[in-house]
Design an enzyme around this catalytic site. Structure first.
Site, PDB file in Angstrom:
ATOM      1  N   GLU A 213       0.814  -1.220   0.000  1.00  0.00           N
ATOM      2  CA  GLU A 213       0.000   0.000   0.000  1.00  0.00           C
ATOM      3  C   GLU A 213       0.842   1.262   0.000  1.00  0.00           C
ATOM      4  OE1 GLU A 213      -0.463  -2.654   1.862  1.00  0.00           O
ATOM      5  OE2 GLU A 213      -2.306  -3.430   0.964  1.00  0.00           O
TER       6      GLU A 213
ATOM      7  N   HIS B 242     -11.391  -5.303   8.774  1.00  0.00           N
ATOM      8  CA  HIS B 242     -12.119  -5.020   7.536  1.00  0.00           C
ATOM      9  C   HIS B 242     -13.312  -4.092   7.776  1.00  0.00           C
ATOM     10  CE1 HIS B 242      -9.815  -8.493   6.144  1.00  0.00           C
ATOM     11  NE2 HIS B 242     -10.227  -8.281   4.919  1.00  0.00           N
TER      12      HIS B 242
HETATM   13  C1  LIG Z   1      -1.708  -4.855   4.194  1.00  0.00           C
HETATM   14  C2  LIG Z   1      -2.764  -5.665   3.547  1.00  0.00           C
HETATM   15  N1  LIG Z   1      -3.119  -5.382   2.277  1.00  0.00           N
HETATM   16  C3  LIG Z   1      -4.094  -6.075   1.679  1.00  0.00           C
HETATM   17  C4  LIG Z   1      -4.747  -7.069   2.328  1.00  0.00           C
HETATM   18  C5  LIG Z   1      -5.859  -7.829   1.637  1.00  0.00           C
HETATM   19  N2  LIG Z   1      -5.389  -9.178   1.324  1.00  0.00           N
HETATM   20  C6  LIG Z   1      -5.631 -10.199   2.164  1.00  0.00           C
HETATM   21  S1  LIG Z   1      -4.866 -11.575   1.691  1.00  0.00           S
HETATM   22  C7  LIG Z   1      -4.209 -10.848   0.336  1.00  0.00           C
HETATM   23  C8  LIG Z   1      -3.327 -11.623  -0.576  1.00  0.00           C
HETATM   24  C9  LIG Z   1      -2.227 -12.275   0.168  1.00  0.00           C
HETATM   25  O1  LIG Z   1      -1.491 -13.065  -0.676  1.00  0.00           O
HETATM   26  P1  LIG Z   1      -0.210 -13.839  -0.172  1.00  0.00           P
HETATM   27  O2  LIG Z   1       0.658 -12.927   0.593  1.00  0.00           O
HETATM   28  O3  LIG Z   1       0.375 -14.527  -1.321  1.00  0.00           O
HETATM   29  O4  LIG Z   1      -0.797 -14.892   0.890  1.00  0.00           O
HETATM   30  P2  LIG Z   1      -1.872 -16.050   0.626  1.00  0.00           P
HETATM   31  O5  LIG Z   1      -3.198 -15.482   0.993  1.00  0.00           O
HETATM   32  O6  LIG Z   1      -1.764 -16.453  -0.787  1.00  0.00           O
HETATM   33  O7  LIG Z   1      -1.515 -17.146   1.552  1.00  0.00           O
HETATM   34  C10 LIG Z   1      -4.609  -9.521   0.260  1.00  0.00           C
HETATM   35  C11 LIG Z   1      -4.241  -8.594  -0.824  1.00  0.00           C
HETATM   36  C12 LIG Z   1      -4.350  -7.335   3.650  1.00  0.00           C
HETATM   37  N3  LIG Z   1      -4.935  -8.292   4.369  1.00  0.00           N
HETATM   38  N4  LIG Z   1      -3.375  -6.619   4.234  1.00  0.00           N
END
Ligand SMILES: Cc1ncc(C[n+]2csc(CCOP(=O)(O)OP(=O)(O)O)c2C)c(N)n1
Ligand SMILES: [Mg+2]
Lengths: 361, 325
Positions: free
Chosen positions: B60, B129
Site C-alpha cells: 500500500e 475489515h
Molecule cells: C496490508 C494488507 N493489504 C491487503 C490485504 C488484503 N489481502 C488479504 S490476503 C491478500 C493476498 C495475500 O497473498 P499472499 O501474501 O500470497 O498470501 P496467501 O493469501 O496467498 O496465503 C490480500 C491482498 C491485507 N490483508 N493486508
C-alpha cells in the site's frame, strides 16, 4: 577492471518426490515412525477441518474463512520443527502449525466466526494471534527474536508470510533487521503462487522468493513446500542455527493454493482450471501417505480409521464452537485500557442500554 | 437511464474518466482481471487494458507513493486500497507528500490523485475489515476527503474527485454498496466537492451524518416524523473541507444539532462539526449538541459489530432528548 565481488545461489530441498520416493537422505526425525505418523495424522485432521469450515461458512454458520487446502505440509512442517517455547507469529491460514502447537480447532472457528476469544487461544500463550494486515507480523517476530536475544534465551521466533506479502515494505524491514542483528528467527515464505488474483510474476521479477533474504545478509533456502519432510528438515536446521547464535534464515516453501483465496473469493474468475488440476498431482498428503505405505506403516484400514477419527474430532470442535454463546455487549469495552477511563464507562452504559437495538439497521 | 447501485456508480465514473481522459490510470491489488474484491473495477481491464487498469504488487505504501509520483508528472492515478484497514502504510505518503506537494513547491508540482477505499462495518467481514477512520485523513492539510452515500453521489463525486487538482481520499461505504438502486445517467456531470446535501428538510432538529449512517439516520427521521418531529437530515459528503454554510443555515432554522457517525467518538469528524457550530452558530442553538457515534473501542469482530454501529433507536432517542433539553 571489473571483478565479481559476491556470488549467491539458492538451494532447493526435496526429501520425498511427488510419488513418495525418497530423493534425499532421511532426516533424523523421520526415523521415528511415531513422528511421521503424527505429522500425517495432523495433516489429515487439518484437511478434514478445512472442508468442514468451508461448509460452515456456506451454510451461514461461520464468517469468511481462509482455507489451508494444499498448505498442510508447509504448515505442519513448520509447527513440528518448533519447540513450545519458540514464538510463532502467523498470518491467517497456518492452522497445521497452530494445531500442532496446541491451538484448538474450536478457537480457529471462533476467530473466523467473529469472536475475539479465538485469539485468546490455548496454544502457547506467548504466540501471536492471527495477523490480517499483510507483513506486519514479520516485524513482531523480529521484535520477539530481539527480546530472546537480549535476554540470552535459547528461543526462536518464526513468522510466515505469503508470496504476495513479500512485496510489502514491512517484510524487507524485518529481514534487514534480522540480518543486521543476527536475530534468532526464521521467516517462512509460503509461496502458493497466488495473492488472491495476482500471480507471482506480477509481484516480482525475482527467480525465487528465497533470494529476497540475500540482500539482508541472511541464510536463504528453498524447499518443496508440498513435502512435509523437507519443510520440517529445513525448519529444524534453521532453528538449530538460530539457537546456536548463527542468525536468521529465510525459507521459501513452494506450494500451491488449491482453494479459493477465502470463502469470499471465486478463483475461477482469474485462474485456469487446468492449473489447479495439475497442482492436485503434487498435493502434500499424497506423497507422505505413499511413503508411509511403502514403509509398511500405513494401509487402507488405518486410513479409514483415521478419517473417521478426524471427522469425530472436527464434529466435536464444531459443536463446541456453535455452543459458545456470543459475548455480552459490555465485552467490547473490556481489555481496552488497563483501567477503564471514565469516558468509556459512560459509553459502556449506553451500549448496554441499547443492546439488541439492531445497530446498523 | 440505468438503475444502478452505489458500487456501479463507482465503476461507471471510473469507466467514464478512463474513456475520456488518457491520463487516468486505475491501479491497485486485484483491480485487474478480478475486477476488485468488491467488483468496483469489474470489466475495466478487459475494456481499457492492463496499463490503464493495473494489478500492482501487494504494497500500500507503494500504491500511494507511486500514485504521488505519477500525479506529480501529470497523470491522474486512481489507486484502490482493498480495504480501509490496509490503508495505513499509505498514510505516510498521503500526509508527508500528497497533501503537501503543491504547497511546498509553491505550486510548481501538484498531486491530482484519488485514493479509493471501501470502509465501514456491518458486512460480517474478518478482523481489520470494518473500521471507519476518515477522521485521520480529514486531519491532513491539503487532502480532501469525500464519502458518497448514494449511487448518484458515488458517480458525480468520483468524477469530481478524479478531475480535481487536489489529492482526494474517496471512501466508499461498503455496507451500502448494493443496498439501493437509483437511475443515474452516464452523462459525465460531476457534483461539486464543496457542498453537503440536504437529504430531507425539517424544522425541529438538524441531523448531520455521512456514509452508510445516512440510512439509519433517514429511518430515524422518518419514524420521528410519525411522532410529529420534523428532522432535517444533511449528508456531509465532503468530509474535508466541510461546507459549514449549509449546516449553519440549517441549525439557524432548527436550533438543534445531532451528529451521527460510525467512527469512534473521540476526535471524530463530528467533533469538528460540533466545534464549528459552537463557534459560529451557538446563539442559534436551543439545546446542547449531541453526538451518536461508534464507541471508543476497537471495532469488535462481527458477532458484536451491530452493537457497535449506531442504531435507529439510538439516533431517534438522541433527537428526542435534544428536543426535551
Ligand atoms: C496490508 C494488507 N493489504 C491487503 C490485504 C488484503 N489481502 C488479504 S490476503 C491478500 C493476498 C495475500 O497473498 P499472499 O501474501 O500470497 O498470501 P496467501 O493469501 O496467498 O496465503 C490480500 C491482498 C491485507 N490483508 N493486508
Ligand atoms: Mg499467496
Amino acid at each position: 577492471m571489473k571483478k565479481t565481488v559476491a556470488e549467491y545461489r539458492i538451494e532447493h530441498l526435496q526429501v520425498l518426490d511427488p510419488q513418495g520416493e525418497l530423493v534425499s537422505d532421511l532426516p533424523d526425525f523421520a526415523r521415528d515412525p511415531e513422528q511421521l505418523l503424527s505429522m500425517y495424522r495432523l495433516m489429515t485432521l487439518t484437511r478434514t477441518f478445512d472442508t468442514k469450515a468451508i461448509n460452515l461458512q456456506r451454510t451461514g454458520k461461520l464468517g469468511t474463512y481462509a482455507s489451508s487446502l494444499g498448505h498442510e505440509a508447509a504448515h505442519v512442517g513448520i509447527g513440528s520443527a518448533m519447540r513450545d517455547e519458540d514464538i510463532f507469529a502467523p498470518m491467517y491460514r497456518e492452522y497445521g502449525a497452530q494445531l500442532w502447537r496446541g491451538v484448538k480447532m474450536s478457537e480457529v472457528l471462533l476467530y473466523w466466526g467473529g469472536d475475539e476469544r479465538g485469539n485468546d487461544f490455548s496454544g502457547p500463550r506467548h504466540d501471536f494471534p492471527w495477523c490480517v494486515p499483510i507483513a506486519t507480523q514479520c516485524l513482531h517476530a523480529a521484535g520477539a527474536a530481539m527480546a530472546c536475544k537480549l535476554r540470552g534465551e535459547k528461543r526462536c521466533a518464526v513468522t510466515v508470510i505469503g508470496d504476495g506479502g513479500t512485496s510489502e515494505g514491512a517484510f524487507y524491514e524485518a529481514l534487514n533487521l534480522a540480518g543486521a542483528q543476527r536475530l534468532p528467527m526464521m521467516f517462512v515464505v509460503v509461496n502458493n503462487k497466488w495473492a488472491i488474483s495476482v500471480p507471482l510474476h506480477l509481484q516480482t521479477a525475482a527467480e525465487t522468493l528465497a533470494q529476497k533474504g540475500i540482500a539482508a545478509g541472511i541464510r536463504c533456502v528453498q524447499v518443496d513446500g508440498n513435502d512435509v519432510l523437507a519443510v520440517r528438515a529445513a525448519s529444524e536446521e534453521a532453528l538449530a542455527r538460530a539457537r546456536a547464535g548463527e542468525g536468521a534464515t529465510l525459507m521459501e516453501a513452494v506450494t500451491y493454493r488449491l482453494s479459493d483465496h477465502t470463502t469470499a473469493d471465486d478463483a475461477t474468475r482469474y485462474r485456469p482450471k487446468e492449473e489447479v488440476e495439475e497442482a492436485w498431482e503434487f498435493e502434500p498428503l499424497l506423497r507422505i501417505r505413499k511413503y508411509l505405505q511403502s514403509q509398511g506403516m500405513w494401509d487402507e484400514q488405518r486410513e479409514e480409521d483415521l478419517l473417521r477419527e478426524c471427522a469425530n474430532k472436527v464434529d466435536a470442535a464444531v459443536e463446541e464452537y456453535l455452543n459458545t454463546a456470543r459475548m455480552p455487549v459490555s465485552a467490547m469495552f473490556d481489555h481496552m485500557y488497563d483501567e477503564m477511563p471514565e469516558s468509556l464507562q459512560e459509553q459502556r452504559e449506553i451500549a448496554i442500554r441499547y443492546e439488541g437495538s439492531g445497530g446498523g439497521h | 437511464m440505468p438503475r444502478i447501485t452505489l458500487i456501479e456508480g463507482v465503476t461507471m465514473a471510473l469507466a467514464h474518466e478512463l474513456e475520456k481522459d488518457d491520463r487516468v490510470v486505475v491501479l491497485g491489488e486485484d483491480v485487474g482481471v478480478n475486477g476488485g474484491v468488491f467488483r468496483a473495477t469489474a470489466g475495466l481491464q478487459q475494456r481499457f487494458g492492463a496499463e490503464r487498469v493495473m494489478d500492482t504488487p501487494l504494497a500500500e505504501s507503494m500504491i500511494a507513493g507511486m500514485s504521488v509520483g505519477m500525479a506529480a508528472q501529470g497523470m491522474r492515478p486512481v489507486p484502490e486500497i482493498q480495504f480501509m484497514g490496509f490503508i495505513y502504510p499509505a498514510v505516510d505518503q498521503m500526509i508527508s507528500h500528497a497533501g503537501r506537494l503543491r504547497h511546498r513547491t509553491r505550486g510548481r508540482l501538484q498531486c491530482p490523485m484519488v485514493l479509493r477505499a471501501p470502509y465501514g462495518g456491518g458486512i460480517h467481514a474478518p478482523e481489520h475489515h470494518s473500521e471507519s477512520t476518515e477522521a485521520m485523513f480529514a486531519h491532513m492539510p491539503g487532502v480532501r476527503v469525500v464519502i458518497p452515500s448514494s449511487p448518484t453521489r458515488a458517480y458525480g463525486l468520483l468524477l469530481a474527485s478524479i478531475r480535481c487538482p487536489d489529492p482526494v481520499v474517496f471512501l466508499e461505504p461498503k455496507r451500502i454498496y448494493r443496498l439501493a438502486k437509483q437511475e443515474v445517467e452516464d452523462n459525465g456531470e460531476a457534483l461539486p466537492l464543496d457542498v453537503c446535501y440536504i437529504l430531507r428538510e425539517g424544522t425541529d432538529a438538524t441531523i448531520v451524518t455521512w456514509g452508510a449512517m445516512t440510512h439509519e439516520t433517514m429511518k430515524a427521521a422518518n419514524e420521528l416524523d410519525q411522532k410529529g418531529i420534523s428532522c432535517e437530515v444533511i449528508d456531509l459528503a465532503t468530509i474535508s473541507p466541510i461546507d459549514f454554510d449549509t449546516i449553519l443555515e440549517s441549525v439557524e432554522k432548527t436550533g438543534r444539532l445531532i451528529i451521527v457517525h460510525e467512527a469512534p467518538n473521540n476526535c471524530g469528524v463530528g467533533a469538528e462539526v460540533a466545534a464549528t457550530v459552537a463557534e459560529k452558530g451557538i446563539y442559534d442553538l436551543k439545546a446542547p449538541i449531541r453526538r451518536v457515534t461508534g464507541y471508543d473501542t476497537v471495532m469488535p469482530l462481527f458477532r458484536l459489530e451491530m452493537e457497535y454501529l449506531p442504531s435507529v433507536r439510538r439516533i431517534a432517542d438522541a433527537v428526542v432528548e435534544t428536543l426535551e433539553d
